[in-house]
Write a protein that holds these residues in place. Structure first.
Motif, PDB file in Angstrom:
ATOM      1  N   GLY A  43      16.834   8.661  76.431  1.00 29.47           N
ATOM      2  CA  GLY A  43      17.133   9.159  77.773  1.00 29.47           C
ATOM      3  C   GLY A  43      18.534   8.805  78.240  1.00 29.47           C
ATOM      4  O   GLY A  43      19.080   9.466  79.123  1.00 29.47           O
ATOM      5  N   HIS A  44      19.122   7.780  77.651  1.00 32.14           N
ATOM      6  CA  HIS A  44      20.464   7.363  78.064  1.00 32.14           C
ATOM      7  C   HIS A  44      21.551   8.285  77.537  1.00 32.14           C
ATOM      8  O   HIS A  44      22.677   8.260  78.034  1.00 32.14           O
ATOM      9  CB  HIS A  44      20.734   5.919  77.630  1.00 32.14           C
ATOM     10  N   ILE A  45      21.239   9.073  76.527  1.00 30.69           N
ATOM     11  CA  ILE A  45      22.192  10.088  76.073  1.00 30.69           C
ATOM     12  C   ILE A  45      22.150  11.218  77.088  1.00 30.69           C
ATOM     13  O   ILE A  45      21.117  11.866  77.269  1.00 30.69           O
ATOM     14  CB  ILE A  45      21.847  10.596  74.659  1.00 30.69           C
ATOM     15  N   VAL A  46      23.282  11.449  77.756  1.00 23.41           N
ATOM     16  CA  VAL A  46      23.336  12.450  78.831  1.00 23.41           C
ATOM     17  C   VAL A  46      24.344  13.559  78.553  1.00 23.41           C
ATOM     18  O   VAL A  46      24.529  14.439  79.387  1.00 23.41           O
ATOM     19  CB  VAL A  46      23.632  11.785  80.194  1.00 23.41           C
ATOM     20  N   TRP A  47      25.000  13.524  77.380  1.00 28.01           N
ATOM     21  CA  TRP A  47      25.973  14.586  77.102  1.00 28.01           C
ATOM     22  C   TRP A  47      25.298  15.950  77.088  1.00 28.01           C
ATOM     23  O   TRP A  47      25.900  16.965  77.441  1.00 28.01           O
ATOM     24  CB  TRP A  47      26.709  14.343  75.786  1.00 28.01           C
ATOM     25  N   ASP A  48      24.021  15.998  76.718  1.00 27.47           N
ATOM     26  CA  ASP A  48      23.276  17.254  76.740  1.00 27.47           C
ATOM     27  C   ASP A  48      23.199  17.810  78.155  1.00 27.47           C
ATOM     28  O   ASP A  48      23.415  18.995  78.382  1.00 27.47           O
ATOM     29  CB  ASP A  48      21.890  17.077  76.116  1.00 27.47           C
ATOM     30  N   GLU A  49      22.938  16.943  79.139  1.00 22.52           N
ATOM     31  CA  GLU A  49      22.933  17.388  80.536  1.00 22.52           C
ATOM     32  C   GLU A  49      24.330  17.800  80.985  1.00 22.52           C
ATOM     33  O   GLU A  49      24.498  18.791  81.696  1.00 22.52           O
ATOM     34  CB  GLU A  49      22.413  16.281  81.465  1.00 22.52           C
ATOM     35  N   VAL A  50      25.329  17.027  80.581  1.00 20.91           N
ATOM     36  CA  VAL A  50      26.709  17.295  81.012  1.00 20.91           C
ATOM     37  C   VAL A  50      27.147  18.685  80.571  1.00 20.91           C
ATOM     38  O   VAL A  50      27.539  19.526  81.384  1.00 20.91           O
ATOM     39  CB  VAL A  50      27.681  16.214  80.482  1.00 20.91           C
ATOM     40  N   VAL A  51      27.089  18.954  79.283  1.00 20.84           N
ATOM     41  CA  VAL A  51      27.610  20.228  78.780  1.00 20.84           C
ATOM     42  C   VAL A  51      26.744  21.398  79.253  1.00 20.84           C
ATOM     43  O   VAL A  51      27.269  22.472  79.581  1.00 20.84           O
ATOM     44  CB  VAL A  51      27.791  20.195  77.250  1.00 20.84           C
ATOM     45  N   ALA A  52      25.440  21.208  79.348  1.00 21.05           N
ATOM     46  CA  ALA A  52      24.567  22.292  79.816  1.00 21.05           C
ATOM     47  C   ALA A  52      24.840  22.614  81.281  1.00 21.05           C
ATOM     48  O   ALA A  52      24.901  23.791  81.667  1.00 21.05           O
ATOM     49  CB  ALA A  52      23.100  21.906  79.620  1.00 21.05           C
ATOM     50  N   PHE A  53      25.048  21.590  82.112  1.00 19.52           N
ATOM     51  CA  PHE A  53      25.316  21.873  83.527  1.00 19.52           C
ATOM     52  C   PHE A  53      26.719  22.451  83.716  1.00 19.52           C
ATOM     53  O   PHE A  53      26.935  23.258  84.614  1.00 19.52           O
ATOM     54  CB  PHE A  53      25.101  20.627  84.393  1.00 19.52           C
ATOM     55  N   TRP A  54      27.667  22.053  82.866  1.00 18.88           N
ATOM     56  CA  TRP A  54      28.989  22.696  82.902  1.00 18.88           C
ATOM     57  C   TRP A  54      28.847  24.194  82.641  1.00 18.88           C
ATOM     58  O   TRP A  54      29.498  25.005  83.291  1.00 18.88           O
ATOM     59  CB  TRP A  54      29.916  22.089  81.861  1.00 18.88           C
ATOM     60  N   ILE A  55      27.982  24.562  81.701  1.00 23.90           N
ATOM     61  CA  ILE A  55      27.764  25.984  81.411  1.00 23.90           C
ATOM     62  C   ILE A  55      27.224  26.691  82.640  1.00 23.90           C
ATOM     63  O   ILE A  55      27.676  27.787  82.994  1.00 23.90           O
ATOM     64  CB  ILE A  55      26.830  26.153  80.196  1.00 23.90           C
ATOM     65  N   VAL A  56      26.250  26.074  83.307  1.00 23.00           N
ATOM     66  CA  VAL A  56      25.680  26.669  84.519  1.00 23.00           C
ATOM     67  C   VAL A  56      26.770  26.897  85.563  1.00 23.00           C
ATOM     68  O   VAL A  56      26.914  28.008  86.100  1.00 23.00           O
ATOM     69  CB  VAL A  56      24.550  25.780  85.103  1.00 23.00           C
ATOM     70  N   LEU A  57      27.540  25.861  85.854  1.00 21.91           N
ATOM     71  CA  LEU A  57      28.573  25.989  86.881  1.00 21.91           C
ATOM     72  C   LEU A  57      29.660  26.976  86.462  1.00 21.91           C
ATOM     73  O   LEU A  57      30.132  27.779  87.283  1.00 21.91           O
ATOM     74  CB  LEU A  57      29.176  24.619  87.198  1.00 21.91           C
ATOM     75  N   TRP A  58      30.061  26.938  85.216  1.00 20.02           N
ATOM     76  CA  TRP A  58      31.116  27.823  84.725  1.00 20.02           C
ATOM     77  C   TRP A  58      30.722  29.294  84.874  1.00 20.02           C
ATOM     78  O   TRP A  58      31.537  30.127  85.283  1.00 20.02           O
ATOM     79  CB  TRP A  58      31.415  27.482  83.265  1.00 20.02           C
ATOM     80  N   LEU A  59      29.460  29.622  84.571  1.00 21.10           N
ATOM     81  CA  LEU A  59      29.003  31.006  84.644  1.00 21.10           C
ATOM     82  C   LEU A  59      28.584  31.430  86.052  1.00 21.10           C
ATOM     83  O   LEU A  59      28.621  32.621  86.368  1.00 21.10           O
ATOM     84  CB  LEU A  59      27.854  31.237  83.658  1.00 21.10           C
ATOM     85  N   ALA A  60      28.186  30.485  86.898  1.00 19.57           N
ATOM     86  CA  ALA A  60      27.675  30.842  88.231  1.00 19.57           C
ATOM     87  C   ALA A  60      28.721  30.749  89.340  1.00 19.57           C
ATOM     88  O   ALA A  60      28.512  31.294  90.413  1.00 19.57           O
ATOM     89  CB  ALA A  60      26.485  29.950  88.582  1.00 19.57           C
ATOM     90  N   MET A  61      29.831  30.069  89.086  1.00 13.08           N
ATOM     91  CA  MET A  61      30.855  29.931  90.121  1.00 13.08           C
ATOM     92  C   MET A  61      31.565  31.263  90.316  1.00 13.08           C
ATOM     93  O   MET A  61      31.625  32.051  89.399  1.00 13.08           O
ATOM     94  CB  MET A  61      31.855  28.838  89.742  1.00 13.08           C
ATOM     95  N   PRO A  62      32.112  31.540  91.499  1.00 12.66           N
ATOM     96  CA  PRO A  62      32.222  30.621  92.642  1.00 12.66           C
ATOM     97  C   PRO A  62      30.933  30.582  93.459  1.00 12.66           C
ATOM     98  O   PRO A  62      30.282  31.589  93.665  1.00 12.66           O
ATOM     99  CB  PRO A  62      33.369  31.221  93.461  1.00 12.66           C
ATOM    100  N   MET A  63      30.620  29.391  93.904  1.00 16.16           N
ATOM    101  CA  MET A  63      29.479  29.141  94.798  1.00 16.16           C
ATOM    102  C   MET A  63      29.904  28.069  95.774  1.00 16.16           C
ATOM    103  O   MET A  63      30.684  27.183  95.417  1.00 16.16           O
ATOM    104  CB  MET A  63      28.259  28.606  94.034  1.00 16.16           C
ATOM    105  N   GLY A  64      29.352  28.124  96.961  1.00 13.53           N
ATOM    106  CA  GLY A  64      29.569  27.059  97.926  1.00 13.53           C
ATOM    107  C   GLY A  64      28.715  25.850  97.581  1.00 13.53           C
ATOM    108  O   GLY A  64      27.987  25.828  96.577  1.00 13.53           O
ATOM    109  N   PHE A  65      28.775  24.832  98.448  1.00 16.85           N
ATOM    110  CA  PHE A  65      28.043  23.594  98.202  1.00 16.85           C
ATOM    111  C   PHE A  65      26.550  23.848  98.039  1.00 16.85           C
ATOM    112  O   PHE A  65      25.923  23.303  97.130  1.00 16.85           O
ATOM    113  CB  PHE A  65      28.291  22.589  99.339  1.00 16.85           C
ATOM    114  N   TRP A  66      25.942  24.682  98.902  1.00 19.45           N
ATOM    115  CA  TRP A  66      24.492  24.875  98.850  1.00 19.45           C
ATOM    116  C   TRP A  66      24.079  25.617  97.582  1.00 19.45           C
ATOM    117  O   TRP A  66      23.029  25.341  97.002  1.00 19.45           O
ATOM    118  CB  TRP A  66      23.994  25.585 100.105  1.00 19.45           C
TER     119      TRP A  66
END
Length: 193
Positions: A109-132
């Protein structure tokens, strides 16, 4: 029938296709700052320290990914962030493989690079978005990653063990969780504009 004279104990592998020779035989380790700094793979896989916490390291790693993405946007174009993500996947695969073996746990569970790169993909493809919108993406991703419904559970069980197959398995379920998050965001945008 000949008597069996030489019996070797088998090492544990979580999946029949896993690399049995790479499975550690001793007790799992708990990562520390010292462990983090011992190898470049540890630094990457543990999310530059965001995965060291005792409570919800995956959530902390995803929060770190969110903050890091916002900072990266200040200096990099979307295309450059895309290249960074593309490089982060094979580097992360290597780092997760090495770190899991050194921690003596197939999917720590301490390995978090999987979360990091996966969430970068989400933000990269979904931006621009506001805070909410970003907060909604964060909550959806954490839901899919933690609850592991349907396809995420399938991906989580597909590649287990030590070695390259296990390293890929660490990344795979989070990539599927990112896909599910993007699918929900796309449906929401289509229906509600």
């Amino acid at each position: 029938m000949e008597p069996i004279t030489d019996v070797q104990p088998k090492r544990f592998t979580a999946h029949p296709g896993a690399d049995a020779s790479a499975a550690p035989a001793s007790a799992p380790l708990r990562p520390s700052v010292r462990f983090l700094l011992q190898h470049p793979a540890h630094l990457i896989a543990l999310g530059f320290g965001s995965g060291l916490g005792r409570i919800a390291p995956g959530t902390v790693g995803t929060l770190w990914a969110w903050l890091a993405f916002l900072v990266l946007q200040l200096w990099l174009t979307p295309a450059q962030i895309g290249w960074l993500i593309a490089v982060s996947l094979p580097v992360g695969w290597w780092a997760c493989t090495v770190t899991a073996r050194h921690l003596r746990v197939a999917d720590p569970g301490h390995i978090v690079w999987d979360e990091v790169v996966a969430f970068w993909i989400v933000l990269w493809l979904a931006m621009p978005m506001g805070f909410w919108g970003q907060l909604s993406a964060f909550a959806l991703f954490r839901f899919f990653d933690a609850a592991k419904p349907g396809p995420v559970r399938w991906a989580d069980r597909l590649c287990k063990g030590f070695g390259p197959r296990g390293g890929w398995g660490i990344l795979l379920d989070d990539l599927v969780a990112a896909f599910c998050t993007l699918l929900v965001l796309a449906v929401w945008r289509h229906l509600f504009g």
